[in-house]
Design a protein around this motif. Structure first.
Motif: not given
Length: 147
Positions: A12-22
């Motif tokens: 699930d880490t990529p999803r969290s990084f994507h959210q942080a980017s947004r």
């Protein structure tokens, strides 16, 4: 600093990084941190910050122009400030008395300005949907002017 949601699984880490980017995209450089936190997170992204993130999308620019263009043109040509009158009105959710007071105007003068705004924009300021659309256009304009 921006963070994504907490994860329990490495997958699930990529999803969290994507959210942080947004979150980072939606956070203006001068945006203060929320009280008690040293980071911004997804729940901080409100409508104004969403518009900030989308500020380079020409559709946002077109929306603001379509919604407010005639009013801006009128203000520029006639030296009026009907945009501020509209802002006061929308900021108090259509409460005319409060908006007139905010603008330092008599109720009669304020009502006259609202009628002019309705005529210029071909809208009904009593309509919640139209007030919402104008408020979004005004927020988009603010973001475009400061972004």
């Amino acid at each position: 600093m921006s963070v994504g949601s907490e994860v329990d699984l490495l997958t699930d880490t990529p999803r969290s990084f994507h959210q942080a980017s947004r979150v980072a995209e939606a956070t203006p450089p001068d945006q203060p941190l929320p009280p008690g936190r040293s980071f911004h997170e997804l729940r901080d992204v409100d409508l104004r910050r969403l518009l900030y993130a989308l500020r380079e999308d020409t559709r946002i620019q077109e929306y603001a122009e379509r919604g407010l263009g005639r009013l801006l043109d009128h203000d520029a040509r006639h030296g009026t400030d009907l945009l501020t009158t509209l802002r006061h009105y929308l900021d108090v959710a259509g409460n005319k008395t409060s908006a007139a007071r905010r603008g330092g105007l008599s109720r009669e003068t304020f009502y006259q300005r609202l009628r002019t705004i309705e005529r210029l924009l071909d809208c009904d300021l009593e309509s919640g949907e139209q007030r919402t659309a104008l408020h979004v256009a005004l927020m988009a304009l603010d973001v475009l002017r400061t972004g």
